[in-house]
Write an enzyme that holds these catalytic residues in place. Structure first.
Site, mmCIF file in Angstrom:
data_model
loop_
_atom_site.group_PDB
_atom_site.id
_atom_site.type_symbol
_atom_site.label_atom_id
_atom_site.label_comp_id
_atom_site.label_asym_id
_atom_site.label_seq_id
_atom_site.Cartn_x
_atom_site.Cartn_y
_atom_site.Cartn_z
ATOM 1 N N ARG A 1 0.803 -1.096 0.090
ATOM 2 C CA ARG A 1 0.023 -0.111 0.157
ATOM 3 C C ARG A 1 0.934 1.108 0.046
ATOM 4 O O ARG A 1 0.531 2.174 -0.710
ATOM 5 C CB ARG A 1 -0.828 -0.011 1.156
ATOM 6 C CG ARG A 1 -2.124 -0.496 0.947
ATOM 7 C CD ARG A 1 -2.606 -1.209 2.374
ATOM 8 N NE ARG A 1 -1.669 -2.114 2.678
ATOM 9 C CZ ARG A 1 -1.940 -3.485 2.169
ATOM 10 N NH1 ARG A 1 -2.819 -3.927 1.548
ATOM 11 N NH2 ARG A 1 -0.980 -4.166 2.595
ATOM 12 N N THR A 2 1.842 1.284 1.072
ATOM 13 C CA THR A 2 2.350 2.671 1.002
ATOM 14 C C THR A 2 3.373 3.047 -0.157
ATOM 15 O O THR A 2 3.056 4.088 -0.642
ATOM 16 C CB THR A 2 3.217 2.628 2.370
ATOM 17 O OG1 THR A 2 2.571 2.084 3.438
ATOM 18 C CG2 THR A 2 3.637 4.109 2.732
ATOM 19 N N LYS B 1 25.578 -3.689 -0.237
ATOM 20 C CA LYS B 1 26.954 -3.564 -0.332
ATOM 21 C C LYS B 1 27.374 -2.738 0.870
ATOM 22 O O LYS B 1 28.640 -2.755 0.929
ATOM 23 C CB LYS B 1 27.444 -2.872 -1.646
ATOM 24 C CG LYS B 1 26.924 -3.571 -3.036
ATOM 25 C CD LYS B 1 27.426 -2.700 -4.064
ATOM 26 C CE LYS B 1 26.548 -2.836 -5.348
ATOM 27 N NZ LYS B 1 26.397 -1.823 -6.303
ATOM 28 N N HIS C 1 4.683 5.812 11.642
ATOM 29 C CA HIS C 1 4.153 5.487 10.080
ATOM 30 C C HIS C 1 3.155 6.671 9.954
ATOM 31 O O HIS C 1 1.874 6.695 9.787
ATOM 32 C CB HIS C 1 3.470 4.337 10.065
ATOM 33 C CG HIS C 1 3.189 3.788 8.715
ATOM 34 N ND1 HIS C 1 3.438 4.540 7.523
ATOM 35 C CD2 HIS C 1 2.905 2.413 8.072
ATOM 36 C CE1 HIS C 1 3.085 3.929 6.597
ATOM 37 N NE2 HIS C 1 2.772 2.842 6.706
ATOM 38 N N ARG D 1 10.997 3.870 3.433
ATOM 39 C CA ARG D 1 10.486 2.949 4.582
ATOM 40 C C ARG D 1 11.805 2.118 5.151
ATOM 41 O O ARG D 1 12.705 1.608 4.290
ATOM 42 C CB ARG D 1 9.550 1.764 4.081
ATOM 43 C CG ARG D 1 9.427 0.692 5.133
ATOM 44 C CD ARG D 1 8.126 -0.029 4.799
ATOM 45 N NE ARG D 1 6.840 0.643 5.174
ATOM 46 C CZ ARG D 1 5.553 0.053 4.870
ATOM 47 N NH1 ARG D 1 5.465 -1.011 4.609
ATOM 48 N NH2 ARG D 1 4.532 0.992 5.312
HETATM 49 N N1 CP Z 1 -0.395 0.052 5.861
HETATM 50 C C1 CP Z 1 0.807 -0.211 5.342
HETATM 51 O O1 CP Z 1 1.838 0.154 5.690
HETATM 52 O O2 CP Z 1 0.935 -1.241 4.342
HETATM 53 P P1 CP Z 1 2.129 -1.926 3.456
HETATM 54 O O3 CP Z 1 3.011 -2.541 4.486
HETATM 55 O O4 CP Z 1 1.581 -2.597 2.579
HETATM 56 O O5 CP Z 1 2.659 -0.558 2.897
#
Ligand code: CP
Length: 304
Positions: A51-52, A80, A129, A101
């Site tokens: 999603r993100t 590396k 998040h 991320r």
């Molecule tokens: N909600 C969320 O962060 O989903 P993903 O891990 O799929 O990005």
């Protein structure tokens, strides 16, 4: 330059500006289709995501911009041994904004120190998040009509669930929000959140182990997955993974207008029979993520 590392990097009024802009975009999806023409978003994902990452990419494409990036540490020079600091110095000359991320708490913060483009934290370990929080707030505000005067249940892995930590941090700024924290003892919220956020701000909350007992009181139920990837041993994960399963029988105990949110991905914690219940809004929530990320990109690039 502005980055988004923690949900608290945005004041309540900046947050409302983003939610209002997301609402405008939702109502007129074509209006901003060229506003980021010539701009590039880099998605630096050192950890899996559906999603993100894809909603960030969809957001930038919807704004007329372009995207580049990587979707795993293994496919980047991190494999590396390259540091986040060096990577972001380089990416700063390739893109105008980046979403990162990382499995390590604080990595996007480190990146923001060395970056000459805005850095958005797209999830750092078990910490924060913030763009999921924007998505959650938009969903609540759009479907419930308010962000205050709510009894909010969080259920599942409240220890490692970064979406829970970020959303609690954001919701404590609204009036008369009561938290019901449902988890096994081993997966309670971290002590810093209890002491420095809830207790320090005299926020009303309770910690319980029985979901059925509290379901009738809730305006919102935020279900979460037990975060397998954060456990140190598999035995503990297996013992705890099915601590709570929301099913149709349990839903019959809830208010007619209680909303069920989940950041997704789901494993077993919500039975698929709940998906057709009108109170289950987690797929709508995932859709809303695109609009808030469009609004956030516009704000950070100062094109709105
Ligand atoms: N909600 C969320 O962060 O989903 P993903 O891990 O799929 O990005």
């Amino acid at each position: 330059m502005k980055h988004l590392i923690s949900p608290l990097d945005l004041s309540v009024s900046e947050l409302e500006d983003i939610l209002n802009l997301a609402s405008e975009i939702f109502n007129d999806k074509k209006k901003y289709s060229d506003i980021c023409h010539g701009k590039k978003l880099a998605t630096l994902f050192y950890e899996p995501s559906t999603r993100t990452r894809l909603s960030f990419e969809a957001a930038m494409l919807n704004l007329g911009g372009s995207v580049l990036g990587f979707s795993s540490a293994d496919s980047s020079s991190a494999a590396k041994g390259e540091s986040v600091a060096d990577t972001i110095r380089v990416i700063s000359s390739y893109a105008d904004i980046c979403a990162m991320r990382h499995p390590k708490e604080g990595a996007p913060l480190v990146a923001s120190i060395y970056s000459s483009i805005p850095v958005i934290n797209a999830g750092d370990g078990g910490h924060n998040h913030p763009t999921q929080t924007l998505t959650d707030l938009f969903t609540i505000s759009k479907l419930k009509g308010r962000l205050d005067n709510l009894t909010v249940g969080f259920c599942g892995d409240l220890k490692f669930g970064r979406t829970v930590h970020s959303l609690i941090n954001a919701l404590v700024r609204y009036k008369n929000v009561h938290f019901v924290l449902v988890s096994p003892d081993e997966l309670k919220i971290p002590a810093y959140l209890r002491e420095e956020v809830l207790d320090a701000n005299h926020i009303s909350y309770e910690e319980v182990k029985n979901l059925e007992a509290v379901l009738p009181d809730l305006d919102l139920l935020y279900m979460t997955r037990v975060q397998k990837e954060r456990f140190f041993n598999e035995e503990d994960y297996i013992r705890l993974k099915d601590s709570f399963i929301l099913d149709a029988k349990k839903m019959s105990l809830a208010k007619e207008d209680m909303l069920v949110l989940h950041p997704l991905p789901r494993v077993n914690e919500i039975s698929t029979e709940v998906d057709n219940d009108k109170r289950a809004v987690y797929f709508k929530q995932a859709e809303f993520g695109v609009y808030v990320r469009m609004a956030l990109i516009m704000k950070l690039l100062e094109v709105a």
